[in-house]
Design a protein around this motif. Structure first.
Motif, PDB file in Angstrom:
ATOM      1  N   ARG A 103       0.821  -1.032   0.011  1.00 44.01           N
ATOM      2  CA  ARG A 103       0.042  -0.106  -0.061  1.00 44.01           C
ATOM      3  C   ARG A 103       1.101   1.143   0.052  1.00 44.01           C
ATOM      4  O   ARG A 103       0.551   2.088  -0.588  1.00 44.01           O
ATOM      5  N   LEU A 104       2.029   1.356   0.781  1.00 45.39           N
ATOM      6  CA  LEU A 104       2.712   2.377   0.796  1.00 45.39           C
ATOM      7  C   LEU A 104       3.618   2.685  -0.450  1.00 45.39           C
ATOM      8  O   LEU A 104       3.955   3.910  -0.465  1.00 45.39           O
ATOM      9  N   SER A 105       3.838   1.531  -1.046  1.00 40.67           N
ATOM     10  CA  SER A 105       4.444   1.793  -2.495  1.00 40.67           C
ATOM     11  C   SER A 105       3.856   2.786  -3.440  1.00 40.67           C
ATOM     12  O   SER A 105       4.084   3.292  -4.417  1.00 40.67           O
ATOM     13  N   ARG A 106       2.292   2.831  -3.011  1.00 40.61           N
ATOM     14  CA  ARG A 106       1.612   3.666  -3.794  1.00 40.61           C
ATOM     15  C   ARG A 106       1.397   5.119  -3.065  1.00 40.61           C
ATOM     16  O   ARG A 106       0.904   6.126  -3.887  1.00 40.61           O
ATOM     17  N   GLY A 107       2.150   5.299  -2.380  1.00 42.08           N
ATOM     18  CA  GLY A 107       1.980   6.553  -1.674  1.00 42.08           C
ATOM     19  C   GLY A 107       1.609   6.513  -0.132  1.00 42.08           C
ATOM     20  O   GLY A 107       1.361   5.694   0.425  1.00 42.08           O
ATOM     21  N   GLU A 108       2.224   7.725   0.585  1.00 43.12           N
ATOM     22  CA  GLU A 108       1.683   7.903   2.057  1.00 43.12           C
ATOM     23  C   GLU A 108       0.458   7.477   2.477  1.00 43.12           C
ATOM     24  O   GLU A 108      -0.793   7.481   1.712  1.00 43.12           O
ATOM     25  N   ALA A 109       0.237   7.100   3.625  1.00 39.43           N
ATOM     26  CA  ALA A 109      -0.989   6.544   4.173  1.00 39.43           C
ATOM     27  C   ALA A 109      -1.180   7.002   5.486  1.00 39.43           C
ATOM     28  O   ALA A 109      -0.276   6.898   6.414  1.00 39.43           O
ATOM     29  N   THR A 110      -2.189   7.208   6.274  1.00 40.27           N
ATOM     30  CA  THR A 110      -2.383   7.227   7.628  1.00 40.27           C
ATOM     31  C   THR A 110      -2.647   5.809   8.012  1.00 40.27           C
ATOM     32  O   THR A 110      -2.765   4.932   7.370  1.00 40.27           O
TER      33      THR A 110
ATOM     34  N   GLY B 192      -0.260  16.882  13.023  1.00 44.62           N
ATOM     35  CA  GLY B 192      -1.452  17.022  14.071  1.00 44.62           C
ATOM     36  C   GLY B 192      -1.622  15.861  14.929  1.00 44.62           C
ATOM     37  O   GLY B 192      -0.804  15.330  15.558  1.00 44.62           O
ATOM     38  N   ARG B 193      -2.717  15.246  14.786  1.00 39.76           N
ATOM     39  CA  ARG B 193      -3.089  14.080  15.800  1.00 39.76           C
ATOM     40  C   ARG B 193      -2.998  12.740  14.908  1.00 39.76           C
ATOM     41  O   ARG B 193      -3.210  11.761  15.411  1.00 39.76           O
ATOM     42  N   THR B 194      -2.849  13.132  13.583  1.00 38.06           N
ATOM     43  CA  THR B 194      -2.715  11.951  12.586  1.00 38.06           C
ATOM     44  C   THR B 194      -1.414  11.401  12.314  1.00 38.06           C
ATOM     45  O   THR B 194      -0.153  12.276  12.424  1.00 38.06           O
TER      46      THR B 194
END
Length: 105
Positions: free
Chosen positions: A20-27, A61-63
């Motif tokens: 998933r992270l290979s497609r871009g950043e994620a929360t 922030g909080r994320t």
């Protein structure tokens, strides 16, 4: 370093997170959503990936936002390239020997 990297990738959930992270950043929430695990379990999986040097976390922030560390992936890519080159040269040499044997040399 590679031992920790491959150990971290051996788990299907962590492998999916890296995919998933290979497609871009994620929360953290985005990383957790496709899996049937608790938020604390995702946090533990991400921590293993961070400890292996594959993922970087930062607070916005909080994320908590996670990104893949391309330099860690490059190390794996280099190792796989070296291994591929070794096997290619071994197969090439075997083909040479088989041709020589067929030609009666």
């Amino acid at each position: 370093m590679l031992t920790r990297t491959f150990g971290a990738l051996a788990d299907p959930t962590r492998l999916a997170i890296v995919g998933r992270l290979s497609r871009g950043e994620a929360t953290m929430g985005e990383l957790a959503s496709p899996h049937r695990v608790t938020p604390p379990a995702i946090t533990k999986h991400v921590r293993v990936l961070v400890d292996a040097g594959l993922v970087r976390r930062r607070r916005v922030g909080r994320t908590v936002v996670c990104t893949l560390r391309p330099e860690a992936v490059s190390e794996v890519e280099q190792w796989l390239g070296d291994l591929t080159a070794y096997w290619n040269s071994t197969v090439d040499r075997l083909e040479e020997l088989l041709r020589e044997d067929e030609d009666g040399h």
